[in-house]
Design a protein around this motif. Structure first.
Motif, PDB file in Angstrom:
ATOM      1  N   ARG A  19      25.311  35.140  28.996  1.00 24.61           N
ATOM      2  CA  ARG A  19      26.201  36.482  30.196  1.00 24.61           C
ATOM      3  C   ARG A  19      28.142  36.307  29.794  1.00 24.61           C
ATOM      4  N   LEU A  20      27.972  37.789  29.258  1.00 26.17           N
ATOM      5  CA  LEU A  20      29.387  38.153  29.039  1.00 26.17           C
ATOM      6  C   LEU A  20      30.070  38.484  30.280  1.00 26.17           C
ATOM      7  N   SER A  21      31.833  38.585  30.351  1.00 23.33           N
ATOM      8  CA  SER A  21      32.329  38.479  31.231  1.00 23.33           C
ATOM      9  C   SER A  21      33.566  39.273  30.420  1.00 23.33           C
ATOM     10  N   CYS A  22      33.963  40.443  31.333  1.00 28.26           N
ATOM     11  CA  CYS A  22      35.905  40.988  30.569  1.00 28.26           C
ATOM     12  C   CYS A  22      36.114  41.056  32.166  1.00 28.26           C
ATOM     13  N   ALA A  23      37.697  40.340  32.056  1.00 28.67           N
ATOM     14  CA  ALA A  23      38.695  40.373  33.299  1.00 28.67           C
ATOM     15  C   ALA A  23      39.937  41.410  32.958  1.00 28.67           C
ATOM     16  N   ALA A  24      40.079  42.652  33.268  1.00 25.89           N
ATOM     17  CA  ALA A  24      40.304  43.570  33.397  1.00 25.89           C
ATOM     18  C   ALA A  24      42.349  43.435  34.071  1.00 25.89           C
ATOM     19  N   SER A  25      43.121  43.817  33.626  1.00 23.93           N
ATOM     20  CA  SER A  25      44.321  43.709  34.713  1.00 23.93           C
ATOM     21  C   SER A  25      44.923  44.211  33.876  1.00 23.93           C
ATOM     22  N   ALA A  74      36.989  43.233  43.573  1.00 26.40           N
ATOM     23  CA  ALA A  74      37.372  42.826  43.727  1.00 26.40           C
ATOM     24  C   ALA A  74      38.354  41.737  43.015  1.00 26.40           C
ATOM     25  N   LYS A  75      37.798  41.502  42.075  1.00 23.02           N
ATOM     26  CA  LYS A  75      38.512  40.206  40.220  1.00 23.02           C
ATOM     27  C   LYS A  75      39.160  41.376  39.243  1.00 23.02           C
ATOM     28  N   ASN A  76      38.666  42.924  39.273  1.00 25.97           N
ATOM     29  CA  ASN A  76      38.969  43.687  38.478  1.00 25.97           C
ATOM     30  C   ASN A  76      38.185  43.174  37.146  1.00 25.97           C
ATOM     31  N   THR A  77      36.469  42.748  37.015  1.00 25.87           N
ATOM     32  CA  THR A  77      35.650  41.516  36.050  1.00 25.87           C
ATOM     33  C   THR A  77      34.551  42.491  36.407  1.00 25.87           C
ATOM     34  N   VAL A  78      34.193  42.479  35.023  1.00 17.77           N
ATOM     35  CA  VAL A  78      32.586  43.779  34.532  1.00 17.77           C
ATOM     36  C   VAL A  78      32.164  42.476  33.989  1.00 17.77           C
TER      37      VAL A  78
END
Length: 116
Positions: A19-25, A74-78
């Motif tokens: 599982r890949l995660s990408c946190a955006a800010s 809510a977490k800006n994450t894909v």
């Protein structure tokens, strides 16, 4: 501006999962498109999966039925859930975000290697 930080890449055996995660800010709007692209050695960067607000998704034919994209606004994450991976899934995976006003943004990439 937008910053994208991927995580979750690594070595996985054929048939396994990752599982890949990408946190955006930054200036993130949940209705804008986010997704994943990949680039294998010697090949052009290609779309893997994208998602927009409301659950609308799009997948490359090569990953349909094996990969699932999801968003936590809510977490800006894909996320990209990769199941039944194949050696041909080996590539650098890039997170992507598109704003109709400021353009496209890319993460730094995370390596996924499928090998026994």
């Amino acid at each position: 501006q937008v910053q994208l930080v991927e995580s979750g890449g690594g070595l996985v055996q054929p048939g396994g999962s990752l599982r890949l995660s990408c946190a955006a800010s930054g200036s993130i709007v949940s209705s804008n498109a986010m997704g994943w692209y990949r680039q294998a050695p010697g090949k052009q960067r290609e779309l893997v999966a994208t998602a927009i607000y409301g659950g609308i998704t799009n997948y490359a034919d090569s990953v349909k039925g094996r990969f699932t994209i999801s968003r936590d606004n809510a977490k800006n994450t894909v996320y990209l859930q990769m199941n039944r991976v194949k050696p041909e899934d080996t590539a650098v995976y890039y997170c992507w975000y598109r704003s109709p006003y400021s353009g496209e943004y890319w993460g730094q990439g995370t390596q996924v290697t499928v090998s026994s």
